[in-house]
Write a protein that holds these residues in place. Structure first.
Motif, PDB file in Angstrom:
ATOM      1  N   ARG A   1      21.991 -14.376  19.470  1.00 52.02           N
ATOM      2  CA  ARG A   1      21.627 -14.266  20.890  1.00 52.02           C
ATOM      3  C   ARG A   1      20.178 -13.961  21.073  1.00 52.02           C
ATOM      4  O   ARG A   1      19.794 -12.841  21.291  1.00 52.02           O
TER       5      ARG A   1
ATOM      6  N   PRO B   1      13.528 -15.306  43.244  1.00 48.37           N
ATOM      7  CA  PRO B   1      14.961 -15.385  42.943  1.00 48.37           C
ATOM      8  C   PRO B   1      15.261 -16.149  41.662  1.00 48.37           C
ATOM      9  O   PRO B   1      16.177 -15.789  40.925  1.00 48.37           O
ATOM     10  N   GLY B   2      14.475 -17.188  41.409  1.00 47.27           N
ATOM     11  CA  GLY B   2      14.694 -17.969  40.199  1.00 47.27           C
ATOM     12  C   GLY B   2      14.471 -17.150  38.942  1.00 47.27           C
ATOM     13  O   GLY B   2      15.108 -17.370  37.918  1.00 47.27           O
ATOM     14  N   VAL B   3      13.558 -16.207  39.032  1.00 48.79           N
ATOM     15  CA  VAL B   3      13.249 -15.382  37.868  1.00 48.79           C
ATOM     16  C   VAL B   3      14.189 -14.180  37.804  1.00 48.79           C
ATOM     17  O   VAL B   3      14.625 -13.768  36.739  1.00 48.79           O
ATOM     18  N   ARG B   4      14.528 -13.682  39.005  1.00 46.52           N
ATOM     19  CA  ARG B   4      15.276 -12.420  39.048  1.00 46.52           C
ATOM     20  C   ARG B   4      16.632 -12.501  38.342  1.00 46.52           C
ATOM     21  O   ARG B   4      17.075 -11.545  37.740  1.00 46.52           O
ATOM     22  N   VAL B   5      17.289 -13.665  38.426  1.00 44.99           N
ATOM     23  CA  VAL B   5      18.604 -13.758  37.783  1.00 44.99           C
ATOM     24  C   VAL B   5      18.541 -13.440  36.305  1.00 44.99           C
ATOM     25  O   VAL B   5      19.547 -13.070  35.701  1.00 44.99           O
ATOM     26  N   LEU B   6      17.354 -13.607  35.739  1.00 43.12           N
ATOM     27  CA  LEU B   6      17.253 -13.370  34.296  1.00 43.12           C
ATOM     28  C   LEU B   6      17.209 -11.885  33.962  1.00 43.12           C
ATOM     29  O   LEU B   6      17.417 -11.488  32.826  1.00 43.12           O
ATOM     30  N   PHE B   7      16.922 -11.067  34.981  1.00 45.71           N
ATOM     31  CA  PHE B   7      16.783  -9.634  34.705  1.00 45.71           C
ATOM     32  C   PHE B   7      18.038  -8.866  35.080  1.00 45.71           C
ATOM     33  O   PHE B   7      18.085  -8.171  36.073  1.00 45.71           O
ATOM     34  N   GLU B   8      19.055  -9.042  34.313  1.00 42.18           N
ATOM     35  CA  GLU B   8      20.246  -8.215  34.498  1.00 42.18           C
ATOM     36  C   GLU B   8      20.492  -7.545  33.162  1.00 42.18           C
ATOM     37  O   GLU B   8      20.500  -8.203  32.143  1.00 42.18           O
ATOM     38  N   GLU B   9      20.688  -6.245  33.238  1.00 43.99           N
ATOM     39  CA  GLU B   9      20.934  -5.559  31.973  1.00 43.99           C
ATOM     40  C   GLU B   9      22.382  -5.777  31.585  1.00 43.99           C
ATOM     41  O   GLU B   9      23.245  -5.058  32.015  1.00 43.99           O
ATOM     42  N   GLU B  10      22.605  -6.810  30.824  1.00 43.30           N
ATOM     43  CA  GLU B  10      23.981  -7.016  30.415  1.00 43.30           C
ATOM     44  C   GLU B  10      24.085  -7.390  28.944  1.00 43.30           C
ATOM     45  O   GLU B  10      25.052  -7.952  28.499  1.00 43.30           O
ATOM     46  N   GLU B  11      23.028  -7.075  28.196  1.00 42.44           N
ATOM     47  CA  GLU B  11      23.112  -7.293  26.760  1.00 42.44           C
ATOM     48  C   GLU B  11      24.186  -6.379  26.203  1.00 42.44           C
ATOM     49  O   GLU B  11      24.118  -5.161  26.363  1.00 42.44           O
ATOM     50  N   PRO B  12      25.199  -6.938  25.573  1.00 45.19           N
ATOM     51  CA  PRO B  12      26.251  -6.079  25.039  1.00 45.19           C
ATOM     52  C   PRO B  12      25.682  -5.190  23.931  1.00 45.19           C
ATOM     53  O   PRO B  12      24.844  -5.630  23.149  1.00 45.19           O
TER      54      PRO B  12
END
Lengths: 64, 703
Positions: free
Chosen positions: A64, A37-48
């Motif tokens: 960025r 879970p600690g790592v997973r938060v970093l993997f969201e495709e939200e780079e504009p």
């Protein structure tokens, strides 16, 4: 001094509530994996997407 | 099989704007009252902008408007992404947003008008309290709705912090707000004296814990890893310190009442838990700072991370200082001084302020699909903000030590070295000037940020609905065998469980509260303590309206320095008719517990009308309007009735006689003033407040 007993009552009830939440969390597997879970938060495709953003008003934009 | 949905960014943007606007408002008011402390004329001669009335406005604006909106901004942004779901209901989101803003506006109107219940950080009167409860439940409903329809099974630690925040704040707010209304904007707390004080600080300290700390730790656990692009240092530690923090915090409140007439076992309980708190608090700080392990090169370049680092350090400092201040010996010096003011501002400016700024700088460009307008300006904001904190805190620490030591200093002959309280105030005025400069620097930084963020928003376009996709949660669990037993089933239904638990809390609370509503619990332990006369009661309410409690305590601690200066130390039995208690938490002026009979009526009149004439150099503002405004005696009857309901032993039918008694006492004071060449009609507010001041502490005075 009745008040402190009432407040202790409330505090114990709150603490019990948190304890139950903790048991529930453990039972439902919330604490099974304490790494991913600690790592997973970093993997969201939200780079504009860099679109419509040519109008730069300042040379030191962050990259960025 | 992936589901497509959209994140709601518009609500995040709205809360972000509200954060910025209310931040500027709250800090500007803070600067104004900071200046009033060395230049009372900064109240602009108006009762609506005088320290006593707008100091609560500053604290509430910063805590509930600035930090509150920032919490909702952070929660609405991170919750959706962590749970891979849009907020449960857009309508609830909107009701939450506008409801919260309306509550703030109502507060901004009512507090300067003097409509206050006088409980610190909860001064809003009862209709606003009810509105807060409703909107808080809307927030909770929306949050739990989202949690239920989540697509991610594991609830990231931040969410646990949010849940604890919601549940605890709900309980705290309700318990602390139990009042008996006497009119649309006036109420009396059902608790009196020591009991009221205990409820207030149980609430007060836990508001720090569950409004200023837990939601921010949750936000830190989401936004810091994102900014640093590093996973949190130890996810295990985050879980561990979460559970221990919320368990221990709830008991620490009584450390605000050390050396008061609170029973000493309750004081010790508060001390013990406060000292224990250092472990989970530092667990959070260390986990945050170590997350940056191997990423310190980023900190050098990125102002957002700089804000985060200083914010976390400030959190560490404040939570190290907290347990220290809870030690009785240190508390004996620090309590009532500016030390405490410095302590809370390290937390507020550093921890809450800087984390909020970092999150704003990170989030606004993202939801506007652009880059930050100027990193240079953000860097400038960081430095001027840090400088502001230093300029704010260091002089106040200095002033706190100075005060604490001067109050206690004796000459070799065994007399107080500084018998005149004013001497100790005049010493620290230069520090107050420095503090205001620090505040101005900090506010400047916020204005620069606002400009920077507006430019950023203009350069981009709000992505109101951000597309996302995720796998749905696997089908729900089906109970089998032993799991079909009732308690097993319940354990797997957190929502039902929470509702049931809350009901249990409320029932338990009501059962325990009932005895305190009855007269029995209010039987005075000191027979000579009598209820206030109607005029004194009205005067007390004027005293509350003017916020005198913000500068004057009514609690003499059992130290030789205090009994020498003020008189006999305070006993619990003296406060049994005080709804609410007025012990104060800071001494900008002397304690008033034994004020009654110390000076003549004329002295009080002149002192209130123009403090400088009686105490040259005083920083108390003149209260001229008290001599001009007529006392509202139409409320006497309901007030007496309300007090009787709360257990104050006024005789049956006394309410009909109350106003004639009030008149008699007022005329006597006016006649006494007349003899001293002061012409004032007996129906003015100043007469009532003099009556109250002359009553203070006389119940147990040796004749």
């Amino acid at each position: 001094m009745n008040m402190i007993f009432m407040l202790i009552g409330f505090s114990i009830l709150l603490a019990l509530l948190f304890l139950l939440a903790f048991f529930w969390a453990s039972k439902s597997g919330q604490h099974d994996d304490l790494f991913t879970p600690g790592v997973r938060v970093l993997f969201e495709e939200e780079e504009p997407q860099e679109t419509g953003n040519e109008e730069k008003s300042d040379e030191d934009h962050s990259t960025r | 099989m992936t589901e497509k949905f959209h994140y709601d960014n518009k609500i995040v943007r709205n809360f972000a704007l509200a954060t910025i606007i209310w931040g500027i408002v709250g800090m500007t008011i803070g600067l104004l009252i900071a200046m009033q402390l060395f230049k009372p004329a900064m109240n602009m001669g108006s009762q609506y902008t005088t320290f006593g009335r707008i100091r609560p406005l500053h604290t509430n604006a910063v805590i509930f408007a600035f930090v509150g909106n920032a919490i909702f901004m952070g929660v609405y942004y991170s919750l959706q992404r962590l749970l891979k779901a849009r907020m449960y209901s857009d309508i609830l989101s909107k009701i939450h947003f506008w409801g919260w803003q309306l509550i703030i506006i109502a507060t901004v109107i009512t507090l300067p008008l003097g409509l206050t219940s006088s409980h610190e950080y909860a001064e809003m009167e009862w209709p606003i309290d009810i509105a807060i409860t409703i909107i808080w439940v809307v927030f909770g409903y929306n949050m739990f709705g989202t949690i239920i329809k989540r697509r991610e099974k594991h609830m990231y630690v931040a969410i646990w912090f949010y849940i604890a925040t919601f549940v605890t704040v709900a309980v705290l707010h309700i318990v602390n707000s139990i009042q008996l209304p006497v009119s649309a904007f006036k109420s009396y707390y059902v608790y009196a004296g020591v009991q009221d004080a205990l409820v207030q600080w149980w609430y007060g300290h836990n508001a720090v814990a569950f409004f200023l700390t837990t939601p921010y730790l949750g936000m830190m656990y989401y936004f810091l890893p994102k900014m640093a692009n590093r996973p949190v240092y130890s996810y295990k530690l985050s879980i561990l310190h979460f559970w221990s923090l919320i368990f221990i915090y709830i008991w620490a409140g009584p450390h605000h009442l050390l050396y008061t007439s609170l029973p000493s076992w309750a004081q010790s309980l508060g001390v013990a838990f406060s000292v224990m708190l250092i472990a989970p608090s530092w667990g959070g700080m260390i986990n945050g700072l170590l997350t940056l392990r191997g990423a310190w090169d980023k900190v050098r370049e990125d102002p957002k991370l700089k804000f985060m680092v200083v914010g976390l350090t400030a959190y560490g400092m404040a939570t190290f200082e907290g347990p220290l201040l809870a030690f009785k010996q240190i508390n004996a010096i620090a309590h009532y001084t500016d030390w405490i003011v410095a302590h809370v501002h390290v937390g507020a400016l550093g921890w809450n302020g800087f984390l909020t700024f970092a999150i704003l700088y990170w989030l606004i460009p993202r939801i506007y699909n652009t880059t930050l307008y100027s990193v240079k300006l953000a860097s400038f904001h960081f430095w001027i903000g840090t400088l502001g904190i230093i300029f704010y805190a260091v002089p106040l620490y200095f002033s706190g030590f100075t005060q604490g030591l001067m109050w206690k200093e004796f000459t070799p002959e065994g007399l107080l070295k500084y018998p005149n309280f004013l001497e100790t105030v005049l010493q620290i005025i230069p520090m107050y000037v420095m503090r205001a400069i620090g505040g101005a620097l900090y506010l400047t930084g916020v204005i620069v940020m606002t400009y920077n963020l507006i430019k950023t928003m203009k350069a981009g376009k709000l992505v109101a609905n951000e597309a996302a996709e995720a796998q749905p949660l696997p089908p729900v669990y089906v109970a089998q065998g032993d799991d079909k037993k009732l308690h097993r089933m319940l354990e797997r239904k957190p929502m039902i469980f929470m509702v049931l638990s809350l009901i249990v809390i409320l029932i338990g609370g009501m059962i325990e509260m009932m005895p305190t509503f009855t007269i029995k619990s209010n039987i005075p332990t000191i027979a000579s303590v009598k209820p206030y006369t109607p005029l004194e009661l009205q005067g007390r309410d004027v005293y509350i309206r003017e916020g005198c409690v913000n500068c004057h305590s009514q609690m003499i601690r059992p130290f030789r320095s205090e009994t020498e200066r003020y008189g006999e130390y305070s006993k619990a039995g003296e406060f049994v008719y005080d709804h609410p208690f007025l012990w104060g938490s800071k001494r900008t002026g002397p304690d008033l517990q034994r004020e009654g009979g110390k000076y003549g009526n004329a002295w009080h009149y002149n002192h209130l009308y123009d403090p400088q004439t009686m105490s040259p150099g005083s920083i108390m503002p003149p209260y001229e309007w008290l001599a001009e405004q007529q006392l509202d005696t139409t409320t006497t009857r309901v007030k007496i009735n309300a007090m009787r309901t709360l257990g104050v032993p006024y005789e049956k039918g006394y309410e009909h006689q109350a106003n004639s008694d009030l008149d008699k006492q007022a005329k006597a004071i006016a006649a006494d003033l007349q003899q001293n060449n002061i012409k004032v009609k007996s129906d003015k507010e100043i007469i009532a407040i003099i009556a109250y001041l002359q009553r203070l502490g006389t119940d147990i005075k040796a004749k």
